[in-house]
Design an enzyme around this catalytic site. Sequence first.
Site, PDB file in Angstrom:
ATOM      1  N   SER A   1      35.351  42.735  56.721  1.00 42.96           N
ATOM      2  CA  SER A   1      35.233  42.155  55.382  1.00 42.96           C
ATOM      3  C   SER A   1      33.896  41.441  55.274  1.00 42.96           C
ATOM      4  O   SER A   1      33.348  40.957  56.269  1.00 42.96           O
ATOM      5  CB  SER A   1      36.389  41.191  55.109  1.00 42.96           C
ATOM      6  OG  SER A   1      36.306  40.065  55.956  1.00 42.96           O
TER       7      SER A   1
ATOM      8  N   GLY B   1      33.111  39.089  52.375  1.00 43.61           N
ATOM      9  CA  GLY B   1      33.214  38.232  51.197  1.00 43.61           C
ATOM     10  C   GLY B   1      33.159  39.026  49.903  1.00 43.61           C
ATOM     11  O   GLY B   1      33.843  40.051  49.754  1.00 43.61           O
ATOM     12  N   ALA B   2      32.348  38.562  48.964  1.00 39.31           N
ATOM     13  CA  ALA B   2      32.259  39.208  47.644  1.00 39.31           C
ATOM     14  C   ALA B   2      31.687  40.624  47.730  1.00 39.31           C
ATOM     15  O   ALA B   2      31.802  41.398  46.781  1.00 39.31           O
ATOM     16  CB  ALA B   2      31.404  38.351  46.722  1.00 39.31           C
ATOM     17  N   GLU B   3      31.065  40.953  48.869  1.00 44.24           N
ATOM     18  CA  GLU B   3      30.505  42.313  49.006  1.00 44.24           C
ATOM     19  C   GLU B   3      31.566  43.341  49.383  1.00 44.24           C
ATOM     20  O   GLU B   3      31.283  44.540  49.424  1.00 44.24           O
ATOM     21  CB  GLU B   3      29.369  42.312  50.039  1.00 44.24           C
ATOM     22  CG  GLU B   3      28.154  41.557  49.530  1.00 44.24           C
ATOM     23  CD  GLU B   3      27.053  41.486  50.551  1.00 44.24           C
ATOM     24  OE1 GLU B   3      26.840  42.461  51.298  1.00 44.24           O
ATOM     25  OE2 GLU B   3      26.410  40.422  50.618  1.00 44.24           O
ATOM     26  N   GLY B   4      32.769  42.868  49.711  1.00 44.43           N
ATOM     27  CA  GLY B   4      33.879  43.796  49.892  1.00 44.43           C
ATOM     28  C   GLY B   4      34.188  44.166  51.332  1.00 44.43           C
ATOM     29  O   GLY B   4      33.846  43.433  52.257  1.00 44.43           O
TER      30      GLY B   4
ATOM     31  N   GLY C   1      40.553  35.683  53.939  1.00 49.54           N
ATOM     32  CA  GLY C   1      40.687  36.666  55.013  1.00 49.54           C
ATOM     33  C   GLY C   1      42.140  36.886  55.397  1.00 49.54           C
ATOM     34  O   GLY C   1      42.588  38.016  55.598  1.00 49.54           O
ATOM     35  N   ASP C   2      42.898  35.790  55.484  1.00 47.90           N
ATOM     36  CA  ASP C   2      44.313  35.896  55.855  1.00 47.90           C
ATOM     37  C   ASP C   2      45.086  36.658  54.785  1.00 47.90           C
ATOM     38  O   ASP C   2      45.957  37.481  55.081  1.00 47.90           O
ATOM     39  CB  ASP C   2      44.931  34.498  56.028  1.00 47.90           C
ATOM     40  CG  ASP C   2      44.192  33.674  57.073  1.00 47.90           C
ATOM     41  OD1 ASP C   2      43.486  34.270  57.898  1.00 47.90           O
ATOM     42  OD2 ASP C   2      44.330  32.438  57.063  1.00 47.90           O
TER      43      ASP C   2
HETATM   44  N1  LIG Z   1      33.450  35.299  46.400  1.00 47.86           N
HETATM   45  C1  LIG Z   1      34.414  36.225  46.444  1.00 47.86           C
HETATM   46  N2  LIG Z   1      34.712  36.954  45.348  1.00 47.86           N
HETATM   47  C2  LIG Z   1      35.685  37.907  45.354  1.00 47.86           C
HETATM   48  N3  LIG Z   1      36.410  38.206  46.455  1.00 47.86           N
HETATM   49  C3  LIG Z   1      36.148  37.518  47.593  1.00 47.86           C
HETATM   50  C4  LIG Z   1      35.138  36.506  47.634  1.00 47.86           C
HETATM   51  N4  LIG Z   1      35.126  36.006  48.895  1.00 47.86           N
HETATM   52  C5  LIG Z   1      36.071  36.692  49.589  1.00 47.86           C
HETATM   53  N5  LIG Z   1      36.677  37.599  48.808  1.00 47.86           N
HETATM   54  C6  LIG Z   1      37.739  38.544  49.178  1.00 47.86           C
HETATM   55  O1  LIG Z   1      38.358  38.087  50.368  1.00 47.86           O
HETATM   56  C7  LIG Z   1      38.179  39.033  51.437  1.00 47.86           C
HETATM   57  C8  LIG Z   1      38.003  38.289  52.756  1.00 47.86           C
HETATM   58  O2  LIG Z   1      36.915  37.398  52.629  1.00 47.86           O
HETATM   59  P1  LIG Z   1      35.885  37.190  53.827  1.00 47.86           P
HETATM   60  O3  LIG Z   1      35.051  35.999  53.473  1.00 47.86           O
HETATM   61  O4  LIG Z   1      35.162  38.446  54.108  1.00 47.86           O
HETATM   62  O5  LIG Z   1      36.851  36.925  55.069  1.00 47.86           O
HETATM   63  P2  LIG Z   1      37.124  35.630  55.963  1.00 47.86           P
HETATM   64  O6  LIG Z   1      37.850  34.669  55.043  1.00 47.86           O
HETATM   65  O7  LIG Z   1      37.980  36.142  57.060  1.00 47.86           O
HETATM   66  O8  LIG Z   1      35.778  35.116  56.403  1.00 47.86           O
HETATM   67  C9  LIG Z   1      36.970  39.857  51.015  1.00 47.86           C
HETATM   68  O9  LIG Z   1      37.021  41.133  51.588  1.00 47.86           O
HETATM   69  C10 LIG Z   1      37.126  39.904  49.495  1.00 47.86           C
HETATM   70  O10 LIG Z   1      38.035  40.927  49.112  1.00 47.86           O
HETATM   71  O1  LIG Z   2      42.147  29.200  64.103  1.00 46.43           O
HETATM   72  P1  LIG Z   2      40.811  28.970  63.443  1.00 46.43           P
HETATM   73  O2  LIG Z   2      39.838  30.070  63.692  1.00 46.43           O
HETATM   74  O3  LIG Z   2      40.263  27.609  63.749  1.00 46.43           O
HETATM   75  O4  LIG Z   2      41.065  29.034  61.881  1.00 46.43           O
HETATM   76  C1  LIG Z   2      42.020  28.225  61.283  1.00 46.43           C
HETATM   77  C2  LIG Z   2      41.731  28.072  59.834  1.00 46.43           C
HETATM   78  O5  LIG Z   2      41.685  29.362  59.234  1.00 46.43           O
HETATM   79  C3  LIG Z   2      42.516  29.419  58.090  1.00 46.43           C
HETATM   80  O6  LIG Z   2      43.698  30.123  58.475  1.00 46.43           O
HETATM   81  C4  LIG Z   2      41.809  30.114  56.962  1.00 46.43           C
HETATM   82  O7  LIG Z   2      41.343  31.375  57.423  1.00 46.43           O
HETATM   83  P2  LIG Z   2      40.573  32.417  56.502  1.00 46.43           P
HETATM   84  O8  LIG Z   2      39.719  31.616  55.554  1.00 46.43           O
HETATM   85  O9  LIG Z   2      39.802  33.277  57.450  1.00 46.43           O
HETATM   86  O10 LIG Z   2      41.612  33.209  55.762  1.00 46.43           O
HETATM   87  C5  LIG Z   2      42.878  27.980  57.764  1.00 46.43           C
HETATM   88  O11 LIG Z   2      44.157  27.850  57.199  1.00 46.43           O
HETATM   89  C6  LIG Z   2      42.804  27.300  59.109  1.00 46.43           C
HETATM   90  O12 LIG Z   2      42.466  25.949  59.013  1.00 46.43           O
END
Ligand SMILES: Nc1ncnc2c1ncn2[C@@H]1O[C@H](COP(=O)(O)OP(=O)(O)O)[C@@H](O)[C@H]1O
Ligand SMILES: O=P(O)(O)OC[C@H]1O[C@](O)(COP(=O)(O)O)[C@@H](O)[C@@H]1O
Length: 323
Positions: free
Chosen positions: A225, A227-230, A256-257
């Site tokens: 993943s 973020g906003a880039e998909g 992400g979760d």
């Molecule tokens: N700014 C955003 N706008 C739209 N969708 C988002 C944005 N940020 C995250 N997402 C969605 O959440 C998913 C996970 O976000 P990402 O930041 O890649 O993962 P993580 O939370 O594990 O770091 C992305 O693949 C996207 O679909």
């Molecule tokens: O176990 P780590 O890597 O410290 O991450 C825990 C944190 O990640 C989260 O599960 C959020 O994770 P994501 O933003 O990746 O979805 C929070 O609820 C929690 O505080």
Amino acid sequence: MARVICITLNPALDLAFNLEALSLGHVNRPTSAQLEAAGKGVNVARVLASLGHDVTVSGFLGQDNDAPFSLAFPHYGVKDAFVRVPGNTRINAKLAEQSGRVTDINGPGMPIESTHLNTLLETLDGLFQSATPPQAVVVAGSLPPGIDQHTFGELLTTLKHYDAPLWVDTSGPSLLTAIAAKPAAVKPNETELADWAGSALKTDAQRQTAAERLHASGIENALISAGAEGVLWVSRQGVWQSTPPSVTATNTVCAGDTFVAGMLHGLLSHLAPQDTLRFATALSAEAVRHVGVGSAHADDFDSLQQQTWVRRLDDTITEGATR
Ligand SMILES: Nc1ncnc2c1ncn2[C@@H]1O[C@H](COP(=O)(O)OP(=O)(O)O)[C@@H](O)[C@H]1O
Ligand SMILES: O=P(O)(O)OC[C@H]1O[C@](O)(COP(=O)(O)O)[C@@H](O)[C@@H]1O
């Protein structure tokens, strides 16, 4: 509906602050503050339960402050199989600014001893030996002190021997351990995978190459993943890419979760690959609009799905290019 176990070795109480702008070294007065039972596997479980699955959560919880978790689990609709250990579960601070920038402060967690790990292994074995064993297992999040990489690798190997696909979402050295264990799925973001890939994964092409390498190494669902880039997804079902709808990113914690839960939901529900990826991407975009996990019950969720662009990269089919 499927039966799923979500394991969080290092859960957390998430303390989410919304601020105009963070001012380091000064008194900050947030516009709101919220404390929630969380941690990666707990968040995944919460989303899966909201989608109708039969979910059990496990891992380690501090017995001195487990009340917020014990109160939240019935509300989340999940069954509690956490092993209680002496001490306090960590509190992670999430500082969200109006600009959309989020600063995470994630504590180390409670020390875990080998006796606690043995209790967890017995608990998990009991869940797998039950009359209705799980159809998928998720291990998500960081490792608490006392669980080293070797122990984590052994735990993943043990879990792989059970008859259910193992999904792992973690970062840092644990991600390398997880990749080496070849679970059914991993979902790093582009920054988390850079170490393994050997270079930054800034472009779609770089992410596609990395996901194809992950898949070729024996991981059925390689998900990256960005973020906003998909998302880039490589599996037996092809090479797929999605772009989320444009939303106001208020709080990206839990995106992400939510995405992991959405993908697992689609695959367990036997949705077509393009529908699975569209659903998970739209659900995670829904999550960033507010504090906490995404909801498929949001009024405009259908519209978010329609605005999610999904395309197949290993042939010429373009799916759902509706925006
Ligand atoms: N700014 C955003 N706008 C739209 N969708 C988002 C944005 N940020 C995250 N997402 C969605 O959440 C998913 C996970 O976000 P990402 O930041 O890649 O993962 P993580 O939370 O594990 O770091 C992305 O693949 C996207 O679909
Ligand atoms: O176990 P780590 O890597 O410290 O991450 C825990 C944190 O990640 C989260 O599960 C959020 O994770 P994501 O933003 O990746 O979805 C929070 O609820 C929690 O505080």
